[in-house]
Write an enzyme that holds these catalytic residues in place. Structure first.
Site, PDB file in Angstrom:
ATOM      1  N   TYR A  32       0.880  -1.532   0.123  1.00 23.88           N
ATOM      2  CA  TYR A  32      -0.093  -0.049   0.002  1.00 23.88           C
ATOM      3  C   TYR A  32       1.032   1.227   0.053  1.00 23.88           C
ATOM      4  CZ  TYR A  32       0.755   0.967   4.767  1.00 23.88           C
ATOM      5  OH  TYR A  32       1.574   1.544   6.133  1.00 23.88           O
ATOM      6  N   LYS A 143       6.445  -1.853   1.874  1.00 19.41           N
ATOM      7  CA  LYS A 143       5.575  -1.204   2.602  1.00 19.41           C
ATOM      8  C   LYS A 143       4.188  -2.095   2.417  1.00 19.41           C
ATOM      9  CE  LYS A 143       3.378   3.200   3.144  1.00 19.41           C
ATOM     10  NZ  LYS A 143       3.804   3.534   4.484  1.00 19.41           N
ATOM     11  N   GLU A 175      13.294   3.024  13.128  1.00 27.73           N
ATOM     12  CA  GLU A 175      12.530   4.138  12.657  1.00 27.73           C
ATOM     13  C   GLU A 175      11.293   4.016  13.763  1.00 27.73           C
ATOM     14  OE1 GLU A 175      11.187   2.954   8.864  1.00 27.73           O
ATOM     15  OE2 GLU A 175      10.911   0.904   9.319  1.00 27.73           O
ATOM     16  N   LEU A 199      11.857   1.534   6.314  1.00 25.78           N
ATOM     17  CA  LEU A 199      11.144   1.997   4.867  1.00 25.78           C
ATOM     18  C   LEU A 199      11.966   3.372   4.317  1.00 25.78           C
ATOM     19  CD1 LEU A 199       8.668   1.541   3.119  1.00 25.78           C
ATOM     20  CD2 LEU A 199       7.556   3.047   4.313  1.00 25.78           C
TER      21      LEU A 199
END
Length: 274
Positions: A32, A143, A175, A199
Site C-alpha cells: 500500500y 510497505k 524508525e 522503509l
C-alpha cells in the site's frame, strides 16, 4: 463525493465490495501507499507510486505495467473525492482466490480510499515518544499490509500517553512505527541508513533535499537510544505527520524541551514547498 474505489469501480466507503477470499483480507498479501494531496495537488506522487511498484516487485506482485494508466486512476480518485486536502490510501493485493498459500492465477485487486486531512498533533509544540523493541520482520523496506507489530507498538505508546513508538533493534534506533526518525547533533541531521530493516520514507527524501538547500549536513548512520536522548534535537517525519519535533523520549527531555532551530527551519521550508 466518492471516497472509495475497488477494481475499476468507484464506490461508497461503506459499500460491501471485498470478497471473503480476497488475499489481502486472508493473508495481508499486498502492499500500500499513502499520498497526501494539498489544494488538489498530490505531493511527490511519482515517488510514492515508484515505491508502491518496488514493494510489489519485492513480493512478486504484478501491478498494471502501464504506470501512466495506473497513475491516471489515482488522479481520477482524487478528483472524484471532492476534497482539496486529503490523504489517499492506495492498496494492491494478490487478488481473489480460494485460500491457499501458493500464489493464485488471478488478477490483482486495487482499492483506494480518500480521507480528509487528519490534524497533526503537537506539530509546532513538539511531541513525546516511547522506545520499544523492534519486533517486525526482516524486510521492512517493503510497505506491506502486515502491520501487526507496528500496531502493537503504536498502541503501547498510546496507552502510556506518547504520540509514537520509536523502534530499537540490536541496540540501534531503526524508525518509528509509521515514521522516520532523525536526531540533530552539532548542527548535523543524522538518520538511520537505508536498509531492508527500514522503509525508505518519501518525506525523508524531501527532508534530505531541504537540508541540502539549507546547507545542513545530512548524515546517514546508526545511532543508539542514548545518543537520541542526548541529541540537540529530535524529530520524526511521515506523509501524515509531515515534520514533527520530538521534545521527550521515554520521559527524558530533549535539550531544553522545545523544538530546535534546525527542525524549525526544515518545517518552514517544508511549508513553502507544499
Amino acid at each position: 463525493m466518492i471516497s472509495a474505489y475497488f477494481n475499476g469501480k468507484f464506490v461508497e466507503p461503506n459499500e460491501s465490495v471485498i470478497p471473503i477470499d480476497e488475499r489481502g483480507h486472508q493473508f495481508g498479501d499486498g502492499v500500500y501507499e499513502v499520498i497526501r494531496i494539498y489544494e488538489g495537488k498530490p505531493f511527490m506522487i511519482d515517488e510514492h507510486l515508484e515505491r508502491l511498484y518496488q514493494s510489489a516487485d519485492a513480493i512478486k506482485l504484478r501491478i498494471d505495467p502501464n504506470r501512466d494508466a495506473f497513475k491516471n486512476s489515482v488522479l481520477e480518485m482524487i478528483e472524484r473525492s471532492g476534497l482539496t486536502n486529503l490523504d489517499l490510501y492506495v492498496q494492491v493485493t494478490r487478488g481473489m482466490a480460494p485460500r491457499n498459500h501458493l500464489f493464485p492465477e488471478c488478477p490483482v485487486s486495487v482499492s483506494m480510499t480518500a480521507k480528509p486531512f487528519r490534524s497533526i498533533p503537537f506539530g509546532d509544540k513538539g511531541a513525546s515518544v516511547l522506545l520499544h523493541p523492534d519486533e517486525r520482520w526482516a524486510n521492512c523496506y517493503i510497505k506491506s499490509l502486515n502491520l501487526l507489530p507496528n500496531i502493537l507498538a503504536k498502541q503501547a505508546a498510546y496507552e502510556e500517553g506518547y504520540l509514537e513508538a520509536i523502534l530499537v533493534r540490536d541496540g540501534k534506533v531503526t524508525e518509528g512505527t509509521s515514521s522516520t526518525v532523525y536526531i540533530v547533533k552539532d548542527s548535523s541531521i543524522i538518520t538511520t541508513p537505508l536498509s531492508k530493516h527500514i522503509l525508505s520514507g518519501i518525506t525523508r527524501m524531501a527532508v534530505k533535499n531541504l537540508a541540502e538547500h539549507l546547507s545542513i549536513p545530512f548524515v546517514e548512520k546508526q545511532f543508539t537510544p542514548d545518543e537520541m536522548i542526548q541529541a540537540d534535537e529530535v524529530f520524526i517525519t511521515s506523509t501524515t505527520l509531515e515534520i514533527t519535533p520530538i521534545i521527550c523520549v521515554d520521559n527524558n527531555q530533549i535539550n531544553d524541551g522545545t523544538p530546535g532551530s534546525v527542525t524549525k527551519a526544515l518545517k518552514e521550508q517544508f511549508k513553502q514547498i507544499i
